[in-house]
Structures are given as structure tokens and as C-alpha cells.
Write an enzyme that holds these catalytic residues in place. Structure first.
Site, PDB file in Angstrom:
ATOM      1  N   SER A 234      23.337  20.486 -17.802  1.00  0.00           N
ATOM      2  CA  SER A 234      22.194  19.585 -17.713  1.00  0.00           C
ATOM      3  C   SER A 234      21.827  19.331 -16.247  1.00  0.00           C
ATOM      4  O   SER A 234      21.533  20.265 -15.511  1.00  0.00           O
ATOM      5  CB  SER A 234      22.524  18.286 -18.465  1.00  0.00           C
ATOM      6  OG  SER A 234      21.368  17.534 -18.714  1.00  0.00           O
TER       7      SER A 234
ATOM      8  N   ASP B  72      16.304  21.559 -27.608  1.00  0.00           N
ATOM      9  CA  ASP B  72      16.545  21.024 -26.271  1.00  0.00           C
ATOM     10  C   ASP B  72      15.245  21.095 -25.479  1.00  0.00           C
ATOM     11  O   ASP B  72      14.589  22.143 -25.454  1.00  0.00           O
ATOM     12  CB  ASP B  72      17.642  21.833 -25.564  1.00  0.00           C
ATOM     13  CG  ASP B  72      18.189  21.147 -24.324  1.00  0.00           C
ATOM     14  OD1 ASP B  72      17.401  20.516 -23.599  1.00  0.00           O
ATOM     15  OD2 ASP B  72      19.406  21.240 -24.081  1.00  0.00           O
TER      16      ASP B  72
ATOM     17  N   HIS C 171      20.717  18.968 -27.482  1.00  0.00           N
ATOM     18  CA  HIS C 171      21.221  18.728 -26.133  1.00  0.00           C
ATOM     19  C   HIS C 171      22.523  17.934 -26.201  1.00  0.00           C
ATOM     20  O   HIS C 171      22.572  16.845 -26.775  1.00  0.00           O
ATOM     21  CB  HIS C 171      20.186  17.960 -25.305  1.00  0.00           C
ATOM     22  CG  HIS C 171      20.521  17.876 -23.853  1.00  0.00           C
ATOM     23  ND1 HIS C 171      20.223  18.889 -22.970  1.00  0.00           N
ATOM     24  CD2 HIS C 171      21.145  16.925 -23.112  1.00  0.00           C
ATOM     25  CE1 HIS C 171      20.624  18.560 -21.753  1.00  0.00           C
ATOM     26  NE2 HIS C 171      21.203  17.364 -21.817  1.00  0.00           N
TER      27      HIS C 171
END
Length: 332
Positions: free
Chosen positions: A176, A273, A303
Site C-alpha cells: 500500500s 482495490d 485491499h
């Protein structure tokens, strides 16, 4: 909690059944929408740390790994940077190294919260893992997080012998926001003649502040880092410049016009995502620029599924694929 999308023109495929079941079972207070209050980030960070600690309690303690915290020079004179160093106890080096940058949307997270993941890397790859505790936005916006991570990487490279690390086998990785920082640091190392990384692993990376892709408009209500939170995270990191034309590629690597000369790269992302399309495009551009590239699109994942749904077959396959990719580079 596992709604699909509020954009009927761009329907998402079905969630993986095991992942969907996990989303339905996760307590409301575990979701970033509940944890993250951008008006009170200090309290949000405490809540997030508590949740991560509770989840880490289920992880097996590895007696084969030792963890040490050290302070090294930061990017500016007089500044210090904390590093978490995880090493194999019963193994002779020099070892390969994974420089692991934590996620958290640029606004939450810490190196300590990555201990369990770092220990898995050490156990699987017989490597040293170094995790920088970079400063967070909005108190420390760009370029501070990149500067911190770059300073830590330089220190690791320059002090490889002290860490029992092989300087020719240093990989950078992160999920991320950590993936976005890893990509930015890798670009900077190339441009400035910094440490010669042997690999970069970008796990559903946060690399594009513009939020113009289809997936950034699709993922609005799944519950874990959706469009609104992403916009708020980029605003905290870049301030009023977010989304404008005046953004350096070290801040948002998707903006880089030249991706040549980068180390072999692994990227993965999931269908559900907001980062799906920017990751896909980055992978395509890397390959087109002559960079050895491996890319995986995990069908049905959301995610953070590899954190919140560790027992699912999808998560197990994902981690096996990541470890195998690093193993080929670092140990074969």
C-alpha cells in the site's frame, strides 16, 4: 460490510467467497472507516495500533528470529531514524536483506506493527529484514517520508557488514503506502546513484494521487481503504498540490515518465482495490521500459485481504507466490 460498488456503470466481479465471508465477520471497529478519523489522527493511530496488536497475538512467536531496534542518522543533520532489524539467530551470513516499508495510507502505521510479517520473511528466506519507522503525514508531508526511507536504505547499504548483510542482495518491498514509498525510493536511488537494489516488490502500491482510474471510482464502499480515504490520504501527504500537475514522481511514482534502469520488479494487486488499475498500468509500463517484471492480479481479493483474511486460500497462495519470487532473486 462487503458491499460491491456504488458505481453501476462499472460493476466489480464477485468477491472471493472466503474473502467475502471474512469481510462480513470483521467487527465494525476494525475497519479503517471506523478506525481512521482524519480530524484526530493521533487517536486513530492508537486505535489502529491496538487492532494490529490484537491481530498479531494470533501469530506464532518465532524463536529463530531476533529483533533489535536501532537509531541511525536521518535525512537532515541532527535527525535520527528508528530502524527495526530482524535477523535469523542460527544462520551464518552474509544474508540477503529485505528493506520493508510499512503501509498505512501515509498517515498511520509503524515499524513495530510489521514485526510478525518481518519474522515470516526471515523464516522463509533466511534473510535480514530492516523496517524504517518513517515520519507520517500530515505532520510530516512529502518529502519527509521518502527522505526518511531513503536515508534508512543508504545507511543499510553503507553498514551492510555490520548487519551481516550482502550489499549486492538488498531488495525493497512494502504494501500500500509502503509500496508507493518503495517505488519512490527505488526511482530516487536510480536517479541519484544510490544503493543498487537487486529487486523491488510493490504490494498493491499507492502510487497515483490523481484518482482518475476506473478502479479508483469503483471501490467506494467495500470498507477497507476506498476512494474517499485514498483522496484524504493523498491530501494529507501532498496538501493542496494533490491531483495537480506539480507532483514529483518520487511522491507519486505513477507520474514518472522514465521507468528504465529499475531493478527487477514484482507487483501484485487485487480486483477489489482502488489501486488495481494504477498498479496494472505501472506493471505494463515497467515491462515496456525493459524492466524484468512479474505481475499478479488476485481475483476476488480486497485491499488488505492478506492481513484481514490470513486463513483464506487466496491469501496463502498470494504469500507463497511472493516468497517464491523473492527466493528466486535472493537465495537461488
Amino acid at each position: 460490510m462487503s458491499k460491491q460498488t456504488s458505481d453501476p456503470e462499472h460493476e466489480l466481479p464477485p468477491l472471493d467467497p472466503e474473502c467475502a465471508a471474512v469481510l462480513d465477520e470483521i467487527p465494525e471497529e476494525y475497519f479503517p472507516k471506523s478506525l481512521l478519523d482524519f480530524d484526530d489522527l493521533p487517536a486513530s493511530r492508537e486505535r489502529f495500533a491496538d487492532v494490529m496488536e490484537m491481530m498479531a497475538d494470533d501469530e506464532e512467536t518465532l524463536e529463530t528470529v531476533q529483533t533489535e531496534e536501532i537509531s541511525v542518522p536521518g535525512p537532515e543533520k541532527g535527525e535520527e531514524l528508528r530502524l527495526r532489524v530482524h535477523s535469523p539467530i542460527d544462520s551464518t551470513g552474509p544474508h540477503p536483506c529485505v528493506y520493508w516499508i510499512h503501509g498505512g495510507g501515509m498517515v498511520i502505521g509503524s515499524a513495530e506493527e510489521e514485526d510478525a510479517v518481518a519474522h515470516r520473511f526471515v523464516d522463509e528466506l533466511d534473510c535480514v529484514v530492516v523496517a524504517p519507522d518513517y515520519r507520517l503525514a500530515p505532520e510530516h508531508p512529502y518529502p519527509t517520508p521518502v527522505d526518511d526511507c531513503y536515508a534508512g536504505l543508504n545507511w543499510v547499504s553503507e553498514n551492510a557488514a555490520e548487519l551481516d548483510v550482502d550489499d549486492s542482495r538488498i531488495a525493497i518491498a512494502g504494501p500500500s503506502a509502503g509500496g508507493g514509498l518503495a517505488a519512490g525510493v527505488t526511482l530516487r536511488a536510480r536517479d541519484e546513484g544510490g544503493p543498487e537494489l537487486c529487486y523491488q516488490m510493490l504490494i498493491y502500491p499507492m502510487i497515483d494521487d490523481r484518482n482518475e482510474t476506473v478502479s479508483s471510482k469503483q471501490v467506494t464502499d467495500i470498507g477497507i481503504w476506498d476512494r474517499d480515504m485514498n483522496i484524504a490520504g493523498w491530501d494529507a501527504y501532498l496538501g493542496d498540490r494533490s491531483g495537480s500537475d506539480d507532483i514529483p514522481h518520487y511522491a507519486a511514482p505513477a507520474r514518472a515518465t522514465d521507468l528504465s534502469g529499475l531493478p527487477p520488479t514484482f507487483l501484485d494487486v487485487e480486483t477489489h482495490d482502488a489501486f488495481r488499475d494504477e498498479t496494472t498500468t505501472y506493471a505494463q509500463r515497467l515491462a515496456a521500459s525493459g524492466v524484468q517484471t512479474e505481475y499478479h492480479l488476485w481475483s476476488g481479493g480486497f485491499h488488505g485481504y492478506d492481513i484481514f483474511a490470513p486463513e483464506t486460500k487466496l491469501t496463502q497462495t498470494t504469500w507463497e507466490t511472493r516468497f517464491n519470487a523473492l527466493r528466486q532473486t535472493l537465495t537461488d
